[in-house]
Design a protein around this motif. Structure first.
Motif, PDB file in Angstrom:
ATOM      1  N   ARG A   1      -2.717  17.626  -4.210  1.00  0.00           N
ATOM      2  CA  ARG A   1      -2.876  16.194  -3.930  1.00  0.00           C
ATOM      3  C   ARG A   1      -3.437  15.457  -5.140  1.00  0.00           C
ATOM      4  O   ARG A   1      -4.106  16.043  -5.987  1.00  0.00           O
TER       5      ARG A   1
ATOM      6  N   SER B   1      -5.951  12.639  -6.614  1.00  0.00           N
ATOM      7  CA  SER B   1      -7.227  12.008  -6.281  1.00  0.00           C
ATOM      8  C   SER B   1      -7.146  10.503  -6.507  1.00  0.00           C
ATOM      9  O   SER B   1      -6.494  10.022  -7.435  1.00  0.00           O
ATOM     10  N   ARG B   2      -7.836   9.745  -5.654  1.00  0.00           N
ATOM     11  CA  ARG B   2      -7.852   8.275  -5.764  1.00  0.00           C
ATOM     12  C   ARG B   2      -8.965   7.763  -6.656  1.00  0.00           C
ATOM     13  O   ARG B   2      -9.106   6.561  -6.853  1.00  0.00           O
TER      14      ARG B   2
ATOM     15  N   GLU C   1      -0.473   4.461   0.529  1.00  0.00           N
ATOM     16  CA  GLU C   1      -1.485   5.433   0.924  1.00  0.00           C
ATOM     17  C   GLU C   1      -0.869   6.794   1.228  1.00  0.00           C
ATOM     18  O   GLU C   1      -1.485   7.839   0.982  1.00  0.00           O
ATOM     19  N   THR C   2       0.355   6.800   1.773  1.00  0.00           N
ATOM     20  CA  THR C   2       0.986   8.080   2.151  1.00  0.00           C
ATOM     21  C   THR C   2       1.276   8.955   0.939  1.00  0.00           C
ATOM     22  O   THR C   2       1.360  10.175   1.059  1.00  0.00           O
TER      23      THR C   2
ATOM     24  N   TYR D   1      -0.686   9.571  -1.486  1.00  0.00           N
ATOM     25  CA  TYR D   1      -1.869  10.359  -1.835  1.00  0.00           C
ATOM     26  C   TYR D   1      -2.115  11.496  -0.845  1.00  0.00           C
ATOM     27  O   TYR D   1      -2.939  12.369  -1.096  1.00  0.00           O
ATOM     28  N   LYS D   2      -1.424  11.489   0.314  1.00  0.00           N
ATOM     29  CA  LYS D   2      -1.617  12.521   1.314  1.00  0.00           C
ATOM     30  C   LYS D   2      -0.634  13.680   1.169  1.00  0.00           C
ATOM     31  O   LYS D   2      -0.735  14.658   1.893  1.00  0.00           O
ATOM     32  N   ARG D   3       0.322  13.560   0.276  1.00  0.00           N
ATOM     33  CA  ARG D   3       1.323  14.606   0.097  1.00  0.00           C
ATOM     34  C   ARG D   3       0.817  15.681  -0.865  1.00  0.00           C
ATOM     35  O   ARG D   3      -0.027  15.430  -1.710  1.00  0.00           O
ATOM     36  N   GLU D   4       1.380  16.875  -0.689  1.00  0.00           N
ATOM     37  CA  GLU D   4       1.097  17.986  -1.592  1.00  0.00           C
ATOM     38  C   GLU D   4       2.218  18.074  -2.623  1.00  0.00           C
ATOM     39  O   GLU D   4       3.394  18.150  -2.267  1.00  0.00           O
ATOM     40  N   TYR D   5       1.853  18.048  -3.906  1.00  0.00           N
ATOM     41  CA  TYR D   5       2.832  18.080  -4.987  1.00  0.00           C
ATOM     42  C   TYR D   5       2.834  19.456  -5.639  1.00  0.00           C
ATOM     43  O   TYR D   5       1.796  20.120  -5.691  1.00  0.00           O
TER      44      TYR D   5
ATOM     45  N   SER E   1       0.843  -1.199   0.000  1.00  0.00           N
ATOM     46  CA  SER E   1       0.000   0.000   0.000  1.00  0.00           C
ATOM     47  C   SER E   1       0.875   1.245   0.000  1.00  0.00           C
ATOM     48  O   SER E   1       1.861   1.329   0.730  1.00  0.00           O
TER      49      SER E   1
END
Length: 231
Positions: free
Chosen positions: A61, A63-64, A49-50, A52-56, A47
């Protein structure tokens, strides 16, 4: 000589059948990645998951995907299976017609299945393990690609917005100037009207009327009190 030629042809047919099976394994992985992109089935590997939580930079972010698409999972799986079977049938028919003169050979089917199984237990397992990372990389690439494609449109819309705002402020300024000129002309007309009446201010006139009314009330009260005393 003919025997050697047939051996080479058979060996080439076997190798191509094996490659056909590996290609079908890759196609199956493409369908599986497509299901992950649509958010229909969770990844069976590691996984991420982390991520998807970061700001690029520039895009924020990632989307999933839409969770509502899971309602149509069975329908999409059904059509994917049909499409996969059609692709497999087409590849095998092409292999039969172009390498074996359209003759059916069971060895081609068996070697193709062997190639599919070999792909599935080797590269396929790696794809399953890092499927979430692959999907994230695809989403990140598509996000940056869309940002690059939409950047000129955003710049054009921003410029158009600034121009429209400048025109609006310019029109508002002109309207304010005309309204001020109209009010000044109206005020000038009122001054001229008051000049004709001796420049009696409105406030002074009201005060004089109030004083007259007060004097009249006092006079009436004095007369009334005097009349009562006489009685």
């Amino acid at each position: 000589m003919i025997f050697v030629y047939h051996q080479k042809e058979f060996l080439l047919l076997t190798v191509q059948s094996f490659l056909c099976g590996t290609i079908l394994g890759a196609v199956y992985d493409v369908f599986r990645i497509a299901r992950l992109i649509l958010g229909m089935s969770p990844g069976a590997g590691v996984s991420f998951e982390t991520l998807y939580k970061r700001e690029y930079p520039l895009i924020g972010r990632i989307s999933r995907g839409n969770e509502k698409r899971k309602k149509y999972e069975s329908v999409i799986l059904f059509f994917q299976d049909i499409l996969f079977m059609l692709i497999a049938t087409a590849l095998l028919l092409i292999l039969f017609f172009f390498r074996n003169d359209g003759k059916f050979r069971l060895i081609v089917i068996l070697v193709s299945v062997l190639g599919f199984v070999c792909y599935y237990i080797s590269i396929g397992r790696l794809v399953i393990r890092f499927s979430e990372l692959i999907v994230f990389a695809l989403r990140l690439s598509v996000s940056y690609l869309l940002f690059a494609l939409l950047l000129p449109i955003r710049c054009a819309l921003k410029c158009a917005k600034n121009i429209a705002r400048a025109l609006y402020l310019f029109a508002l300024r002109i309207y304010a100037k005309r309204r001020l000129a109209c009010d000044s002309q109206k005020y000038r007309h009122e001054i001229l009207q008051k000049a004709g009446h001796g420049f009696i201010p409105e406030n002074d006139k009201n005060e004089k009327d109030a004083k007259k009314l007060m004097i009249e009330k006092r006079r009436n009260k004095y007369v009334k009190d005097k009349a009562e005393k006489k009685v």
